[in-house]
Write an enzyme that holds these catalytic residues in place. Structure first.
Site, PDB file in Angstrom:
ATOM      1  N   LYS A  82      -3.879 -13.691  62.295  1.00  0.00           N
ATOM      2  CA  LYS A  82      -5.049 -12.799  62.333  1.00  0.00           C
ATOM      3  C   LYS A  82      -5.797 -13.116  63.620  1.00  0.00           C
ATOM      4  O   LYS A  82      -5.682 -14.229  64.154  1.00  0.00           O
ATOM      5  CB  LYS A  82      -5.948 -13.092  61.125  1.00  0.00           C
ATOM      6  N   GLY A 182     -16.170   3.351  46.319  1.00  0.00           N
ATOM      7  CA  GLY A 182     -15.781   3.452  47.725  1.00  0.00           C
ATOM      8  C   GLY A 182     -14.817   4.595  47.958  1.00  0.00           C
ATOM      9  O   GLY A 182     -13.631   4.482  47.687  1.00  0.00           O
ATOM     10  N   VAL A 183     -15.370   5.718  48.441  1.00  0.00           N
ATOM     11  CA  VAL A 183     -14.529   6.888  48.705  1.00  0.00           C
ATOM     12  C   VAL A 183     -14.334   6.988  50.219  1.00  0.00           C
ATOM     13  O   VAL A 183     -14.782   7.924  50.869  1.00  0.00           O
ATOM     14  CB  VAL A 183     -15.175   8.163  48.106  1.00  0.00           C
ATOM     15  N   GLY A 184     -13.677   5.957  50.757  1.00  0.00           N
ATOM     16  CA  GLY A 184     -13.396   5.927  52.190  1.00  0.00           C
ATOM     17  C   GLY A 184     -11.956   6.349  52.434  1.00  0.00           C
ATOM     18  O   GLY A 184     -11.411   7.180  51.685  1.00  0.00           O
ATOM     19  N   LYS A 185     -11.340   5.741  53.451  1.00  0.00           N
ATOM     20  CA  LYS A 185      -9.969   6.140  53.816  1.00  0.00           C
ATOM     21  C   LYS A 185      -9.012   5.921  52.638  1.00  0.00           C
ATOM     22  O   LYS A 185      -8.259   6.820  52.269  1.00  0.00           O
ATOM     23  CB  LYS A 185      -9.510   5.354  55.045  1.00  0.00           C
ATOM     24  N   VAL A 186      -9.049   4.725  52.050  1.00  0.00           N
ATOM     25  CA  VAL A 186      -8.112   4.429  50.956  1.00  0.00           C
ATOM     26  C   VAL A 186      -8.511   5.177  49.684  1.00  0.00           C
ATOM     27  O   VAL A 186      -7.680   5.800  49.018  1.00  0.00           O
ATOM     28  CB  VAL A 186      -8.054   2.907  50.673  1.00  0.00           C
ATOM     29  N   GLY A 187      -9.791   5.130  49.351  1.00  0.00           N
ATOM     30  CA  GLY A 187     -10.283   5.766  48.122  1.00  0.00           C
ATOM     31  C   GLY A 187      -9.879   7.233  48.035  1.00  0.00           C
ATOM     32  O   GLY A 187      -9.491   7.728  46.986  1.00  0.00           O
TER      33      GLY A 187
HETATM   34  N1  LIG Z   1      -7.259   0.799  55.135  1.00  0.00           N
HETATM   35  C1  LIG Z   1      -6.292  -0.036  54.813  1.00  0.00           C
HETATM   36  O1  LIG Z   1      -5.126   0.172  55.135  1.00  0.00           O
HETATM   37  C2  LIG Z   1      -6.599  -1.246  53.975  1.00  0.00           C
HETATM   38  C3  LIG Z   1      -5.570  -2.171  53.747  1.00  0.00           C
HETATM   39  C4  LIG Z   1      -5.822  -3.282  52.926  1.00  0.00           C
HETATM   40  C5  LIG Z   1      -7.101  -3.459  52.410  1.00  0.00           C
HETATM   41  N2  LIG Z   1      -8.089  -2.554  52.676  1.00  0.00           N
HETATM   42  C6  LIG Z   1      -9.418  -2.795  52.104  1.00  0.00           C
HETATM   43  O2  LIG Z   1      -9.761  -1.693  51.269  1.00  0.00           O
HETATM   44  C7  LIG Z   1     -11.175  -1.467  51.328  1.00  0.00           C
HETATM   45  C8  LIG Z   1     -11.434  -0.012  51.737  1.00  0.00           C
HETATM   46  O3  LIG Z   1     -10.843   0.216  52.997  1.00  0.00           O
HETATM   47  P1  LIG Z   1     -11.008   1.612  53.756  1.00  0.00           P
HETATM   48  O4  LIG Z   1     -10.066   1.558  54.891  1.00  0.00           O
HETATM   49  O5  LIG Z   1     -10.953   2.714  52.772  1.00  0.00           O
HETATM   50  O6  LIG Z   1     -12.496   1.454  54.310  1.00  0.00           O
HETATM   51  P2  LIG Z   1     -13.541   2.612  54.668  1.00  0.00           P
HETATM   52  O7  LIG Z   1     -14.558   1.962  55.536  1.00  0.00           O
HETATM   53  O8  LIG Z   1     -12.836   3.837  55.145  1.00  0.00           O
HETATM   54  O9  LIG Z   1     -14.182   3.013  53.244  1.00  0.00           O
HETATM   55  C9  LIG Z   1     -15.032   2.194  52.535  1.00  0.00           C
HETATM   56  C10 LIG Z   1     -15.991   3.088  51.777  1.00  0.00           C
HETATM   57  O10 LIG Z   1     -16.771   2.269  50.912  1.00  0.00           O
HETATM   58  C11 LIG Z   1     -18.109   2.773  50.931  1.00  0.00           C
HETATM   59  N3  LIG Z   1     -19.017   1.721  50.469  1.00  0.00           N
HETATM   60  C12 LIG Z   1     -19.671   0.780  51.185  1.00  0.00           C
HETATM   61  N4  LIG Z   1     -20.445   0.028  50.367  1.00  0.00           N
HETATM   62  C13 LIG Z   1     -20.257   0.502  49.108  1.00  0.00           C
HETATM   63  C14 LIG Z   1     -20.766   0.147  47.831  1.00  0.00           C
HETATM   64  N5  LIG Z   1     -21.628  -0.863  47.688  1.00  0.00           N
HETATM   65  N6  LIG Z   1     -20.346   0.851  46.752  1.00  0.00           N
HETATM   66  C15 LIG Z   1     -19.474   1.870  46.885  1.00  0.00           C
HETATM   67  N7  LIG Z   1     -18.970   2.260  48.062  1.00  0.00           N
HETATM   68  C16 LIG Z   1     -19.337   1.582  49.161  1.00  0.00           C
HETATM   69  C17 LIG Z   1     -18.319   3.218  52.358  1.00  0.00           C
HETATM   70  O11 LIG Z   1     -19.396   4.148  52.458  1.00  0.00           O
HETATM   71  C18 LIG Z   1     -16.969   3.854  52.670  1.00  0.00           C
HETATM   72  O12 LIG Z   1     -16.970   5.230  52.348  1.00  0.00           O
HETATM   73  C19 LIG Z   1     -11.726  -2.506  52.304  1.00  0.00           C
HETATM   74  O13 LIG Z   1     -12.141  -3.645  51.576  1.00  0.00           O
HETATM   75  C20 LIG Z   1     -10.508  -2.870  53.139  1.00  0.00           C
HETATM   76  O14 LIG Z   1     -10.601  -4.182  53.685  1.00  0.00           O
HETATM   77  C21 LIG Z   1      -7.862  -1.453  53.440  1.00  0.00           C
END
Ligand SMILES: NC(=O)c1ccc[n+]([C@@H]2O[C@H](COP(=O)([O-])OP(=O)(O)OC[C@H]3O[C@@H](n4cnc5c(N)ncnc54)[C@H](O)[C@@H]3O)[C@@H](O)[C@H]2O)c1
Length: 359
Positions: A82, A182-187
């Protein structure tokens, strides 16, 4: 940096830690290689305004060790590494800085492969790759695997299906209610899989843009104000998909769900939470296993990216999750402990073979 910061490198069992500096561009980075027993260390570059260098070092040591376990359990021929770049990416990230960083990655000659993490994006990896061959997570236009959240969400869904089979006898979420924080990229991708499978969803996100996206794309999803309301609502599965530390004592006590399976890293807020979950009869799918679809996606890029091949490999998360639940019952330990044991066994058993000299 104190003596104890430095001794943490050795007590943590790390192979190599490299401090990188380029005064002209303001680059200050630390690359940590925890283990190359299974192959070169792979793990993302976190670009973050750490309060101190000691804090950055502690983070990179912790994260690189985590990658050894994640890559081992994902069945990859890769070790754990990392990197962290110290500073606010919005203020200091430039082409020159990223390329200076790329030259340091290249200097390790393939002992470490980098990828995206918090504060770095596929476009940044394209820039780093102009100076180094050892970069994954590049854009599809540059021959890369692109956004890793696609297979991360797919892997989480596989972990959820395996948990459903373990608990309810059928590998499906049909008719179940899933709470997504969390409705971000993964959600967002995860919601797609769950809706297709016939689950109903309740979700929360403090970001208005995420809620608008939900209303536009999945009007049937119920939105609640915050995580506290989400976990107290009547749900079968809780999927933390936002920040780390989602499972603390209070959360576990309030949970109505009987399964926790989500994408967030480091969900257990402190050691011992896994026992609280077990005591309440809540099945916890280890985070670093079920979210390994992303690293599987970017690892595939090393040999020329093939989405279908990477997806097949990510499908294996279903079987590994079941294997971990079986091992947990057999050895009388929580699933998170069983996951660590399985990863350690693979590192020991396969890593040992590397001692067999091949001319
Ligand atoms: N993207 C990947 O490929 C990947 C891989 C492994 C692990 N992860 C983990 O998965 C998680 C989500 O990743 P992502 O890429 O979707 O991130 P992201 O930043 O796209 O989405 C995260 C979402 O969570 C929301 N959020 C923040 N605080 C919050 C809270 N208190 N309650 C509810 N929602 C909240 C944000 O507004 C955002 O919409 C992270 O912990 C990341 O480390 C992601």
């Amino acid at each position: 940096m104190s003596d104890s910061d430095v001794s943490a490198v050795f007590t943590g069992g790390h192979e190599q830690v490299v401090f990188c500096q380029d005064e002209e561009t303001g680059l200050k980075a630390i690359i940590a290689i925890h283990s190359t027993l299974l192959g070169p260390g792979l793990g993302g570059t976190r670009f973050f305004p750490y309060a101190s260098e000691g804090e950055a070092l502690a983070d990179v040591l912790r994260l690189s060790r985590g990658m050894s376990y994640k890559n081992a359990l994902a069945g990859l021929d890769l070790g754990g590494g990392k990197a962290v770049i110290i500073g606010d990416p919005n203020e200091i990230k430039t082409e020159a800085l990223l390329r200076a960083y790329g030259r340091f990655v290249e200097s390790l000659n393939g002992r470490y492969y980098t990828a995206c993490d918090v504060g770095t994006y596929v476009q940044d990896m394209d820039v780093v790759a102009r100076e180094s061959r050892f970069v994954t997570g590049r854009s599809p236009e540059s021959g890369g695997a692109g956004d890793s959240s696609v297979l991360t969400a797919y892997g989480v869904f596989q972990g959820m299906r395996a948990s459903a089979e373990h608990l309810w006898g059928t590998p499906s979420l049909a008719g179940k209610r899933v709470g997504i924080a969390g409705v971000g990229k993964v959600g967002r991708y995860l919601i797609g899989h769950l809706i297709e499978d016939g689950a109903s969803i309740v979700a929360t996100d403090p970001y208005q843009g995420a809620l608008e996206w939900l209303r536009t794309n999945y009007a049937q999803v119920e939105i609640v104000a915050d995580t506290a309301e989400l976990i107290a609502s009547d749900i079968d599965v809780y999927a933390p998909c936002a920040l780390g530390g989602a499972l603390d004592d209070d959360t576990v006590a309030a949970l109505t769900a009987t399964v926790v399976c989500g994408a967030a890293n480091n969900q257990l807020a402190h050691p011992g939470v896994e026992k609280l979950l077990e005591a309440r009869g809540i099945l916890y799918a280890p985070d670093y296993l079920v979210n390994s679809g992303g690293v599987i996606q970017v690892a595939d890029e090393i040999h020329g990216f093939d989405f279908e091949r990477a997806k097949r490999r990510a499908s294996g998360i279903f079987d590994t999750t079941k294997k971990i639940y079986a091992l947990a019952s057999e050895e009388g330990v929580p699933p998170s402990v069983a996951a660590d044991r399985l990863a350690e066994r693979r590192m020991r058993d396969v890593g040992r073979l590397r001692g067999v000299y091949l001319p």
